[in-house]
Design a protein around this motif. Structure first.
Motif, PDB file in Angstrom:
ATOM      1  N   THR A 220      49.168  51.853  22.649  1.00 17.91           N
ATOM      2  CA  THR A 220      48.049  51.781  21.118  1.00 17.91           C
ATOM      3  C   THR A 220      49.613  51.136  20.264  1.00 17.91           C
ATOM      4  N   THR A 221      50.383  51.643  19.788  1.00 17.84           N
ATOM      5  CA  THR A 221      50.841  51.076  19.001  1.00 17.84           C
ATOM      6  C   THR A 221      52.286  50.023  19.602  1.00 17.84           C
ATOM      7  N   MET A 222      52.226  50.569  21.063  1.00 21.19           N
ATOM      8  CA  MET A 222      53.593  48.829  22.042  1.00 21.19           C
ATOM      9  C   MET A 222      52.567  47.787  21.901  1.00 21.19           C
ATOM     10  N   SER A 223      51.186  48.260  21.543  1.00 16.62           N
ATOM     11  CA  SER A 223      50.308  46.457  21.943  1.00 16.62           C
ATOM     12  C   SER A 223      50.237  45.998  21.383  1.00 16.62           C
ATOM     13  N   ILE A 224      49.968  46.988  19.750  1.00 21.03           N
ATOM     14  CA  ILE A 224      50.316  45.676  18.638  1.00 21.03           C
ATOM     15  C   ILE A 224      51.673  44.919  18.453  1.00 21.03           C
ATOM     16  N   LEU A 225      52.958  46.156  18.224  1.00 18.84           N
ATOM     17  CA  LEU A 225      53.851  45.203  18.655  1.00 18.84           C
ATOM     18  C   LEU A 225      54.327  44.336  19.207  1.00 18.84           C
ATOM     19  N   PHE A 226      53.673  44.601  20.332  1.00 20.18           N
ATOM     20  CA  PHE A 226      53.658  43.412  21.967  1.00 20.18           C
ATOM     21  C   PHE A 226      53.139  41.713  21.210  1.00 20.18           C
ATOM     22  N   GLY A 227      51.912  42.031  20.035  1.00 19.40           N
ATOM     23  CA  GLY A 227      51.809  41.161  19.734  1.00 19.40           C
ATOM     24  C   GLY A 227      52.685  40.260  19.007  1.00 19.40           C
ATOM     25  N   PHE A 228      53.572  40.692  18.141  1.00 18.00           N
ATOM     26  CA  PHE A 228      54.187  40.769  17.232  1.00 18.00           C
ATOM     27  C   PHE A 228      55.529  39.998  18.152  1.00 18.00           C
ATOM     28  N   PHE A 229      56.006  40.492  19.311  1.00 18.87           N
ATOM     29  CA  PHE A 229      56.889  39.518  19.622  1.00 18.87           C
ATOM     30  C   PHE A 229      56.382  38.069  20.155  1.00 18.87           C
ATOM     31  N   ILE A 230      55.325  38.089  21.099  1.00 13.16           N
ATOM     32  CA  ILE A 230      54.829  37.163  21.339  1.00 13.16           C
ATOM     33  C   ILE A 230      55.016  36.303  20.707  1.00 13.16           C
ATOM     34  N   ALA A 231      54.380  36.630  19.228  1.00 15.03           N
ATOM     35  CA  ALA A 231      53.888  35.465  18.072  1.00 15.03           C
ATOM     36  C   ALA A 231      55.976  34.562  18.102  1.00 15.03           C
ATOM     37  N   VAL A 232      56.259  35.744  18.215  1.00  6.47           N
ATOM     38  CA  VAL A 232      57.982  34.639  18.034  1.00  6.47           C
ATOM     39  C   VAL A 232      58.504  33.510  18.780  1.00  6.47           C
ATOM     40  N   ILE A 233      57.814  32.990  20.052  1.00 11.32           N
ATOM     41  CA  ILE A 233      57.655  32.679  21.106  1.00 11.32           C
ATOM     42  C   ILE A 233      57.893  30.862  20.847  1.00 11.32           C
ATOM     43  N   PRO A 234      56.389  30.301  19.884  1.00  7.94           N
ATOM     44  CA  PRO A 234      56.102  29.072  19.581  1.00  7.94           C
ATOM     45  C   PRO A 234      57.787  28.958  18.427  1.00  7.94           C
ATOM     46  N   GLY A 235      57.927  29.510  17.393  1.00  9.46           N
ATOM     47  CA  GLY A 235      58.908  29.294  16.639  1.00  9.46           C
ATOM     48  C   GLY A 235      60.137  28.674  17.419  1.00  9.46           C
ATOM     49  N   ILE A 236      60.321  29.235  18.299  1.00 10.82           N
ATOM     50  CA  ILE A 236      61.761  28.435  19.303  1.00 10.82           C
ATOM     51  C   ILE A 236      61.218  27.662  20.047  1.00 10.82           C
ATOM     52  N   ILE A 237      60.567  27.200  20.124  1.00  5.85           N
ATOM     53  CA  ILE A 237      59.905  25.984  20.719  1.00  5.85           C
ATOM     54  C   ILE A 237      59.507  24.932  20.234  1.00  5.85           C
ATOM     55  N   PHE A 238      59.237  24.813  19.326  1.00  7.69           N
ATOM     56  CA  PHE A 238      58.299  24.538  17.957  1.00  7.69           C
ATOM     57  C   PHE A 238      59.509  24.037  17.224  1.00  7.69           C
TER      58      PHE A 238
END
Length: 279
Positions: A220-238
């Motif tokens: 559960t903890t790693m699932s929540i952290l994974f969501g934050f991790f994926i959120a970083v991607i748009p910042g590099i693309i856009f």
């Protein structure tokens, strides 16, 4: 020899903390150090000498790397932004299989775990687009210095979090650049003492919290952290930097794409080197 290896690994972890979109925690996982490091920090009062022998080379490498590479990366972003961002973007994508493997390491993912990724992703996305990066000429007060130290080190050890994104979101990224510049006029006890104090408090409190959460419900903890991790991607693309707007195909883009591929395989290779069973 073992201490030298730990120091070198600490250098890589520090790079992960300062590189746009990457995470020191992810690098720790890829190097097979994460759980042991967090547990050692959280329970430092037990077998203090033994744990310090393990931690000091890692933390020393992290701090030296953060100071040195923050300047290098800032310079690269100013002179070769598209190439640098594509290289880091490739490294970011290369760490996704590793991180997702950690999420499901202790069992099969259920619907609730995927659901938990959504709010953390949205929160991370909100921090990203609320960002307000400023120049490195900000006056640092004692409270801001403490916050910079606290979050600067604490966020480095949380997988998926990047302090640059967080500082930008709360409007103190310029203060961080000023602090890390180590200019003679800024090098005073009133500035760096609160930062060091905050860093130590952040390191121990966050390590304690993360260690507790991972031991209570790892998936559960790693699932929540994974969501934050994926959120970083748009910042590099856009990214909306002036250096990227209106950019057309040419040598900078082609070189950047090559670096993207290299970055991806370097990160993926690091993931292959990790051995979760010894974390």
């Amino acid at each position: 020899m073992e201490h030298i290896k730990l120091f070198i690994k600490g250098l890589f972890i520090g790079i992960g903390g300062v590189a746009p979109g990457l995470s020191g925690g992810i690098i720790m996982i890829s190097l097979g150090l994460y759980n042991k490091t967090i547990d050692y920090i959280a329970t430092l009062y037990k077998d203090f000498i033994k744990k310090m022998v393990f931690l000091v080379p890692i933390i020393s490498g992290m701090m030296i790397s953060a100071v040195f590479f923050s300047r290098v990366i800032d310079s690269l972003l100013k002179q070769y932004e598209i190439q640098t961002r594509l290289a880091f973007f490739g490294m970011l994508l290369g760490t996704i299989p590793l991180f997702f493997g950690e999420v499901k390491r202790n069992g099969i993912l259920r619907a609730k775990h995927y659901i938990l990724m959504v709010p953390s992703f949205l929160l991370g996305l909100g921090l990203l687009f609320l960002g307000n990066t400023t120049s490195a000429s900000e006056t640092i007060t004692i409270p801001i210095s403490f916050l910079l130290g606290f979050f600067g080190l604490a966020l480095t050890i949380i997988p998926g979090f990047n302090w640059a994104t967080f500082f930008s979101a709360i409007g103190i990224y310029g203060h961080w650049l000023t602090l890390m510049s180590f200019r003679p006029e800024n090098f005073t006890l009133a500035i760096y003492a609160p930062a060091i104090t905050g860093a130590l408090i952040g390191l121990f409190t966050v390590s304690k919290a993360v260690s507790f959460l991972l031991s209570s419900d790892y998936t559960t903890t790693m699932s929540i952290l994974f969501g934050f991790f994926i959120a970083v991607i748009p910042g590099i693309i856009f990214d909306t930097s002036d250096n990227i707007e209106g950019l057309s195909l040419g040598p900078p883009v082609y070189i950047g794409l090559v670096l993207f591929i290299i970055g991806f395989f370097i990160a993926y290779w690091f993931g292959k080197l990790s051995k979760p069973k010894v974390l």
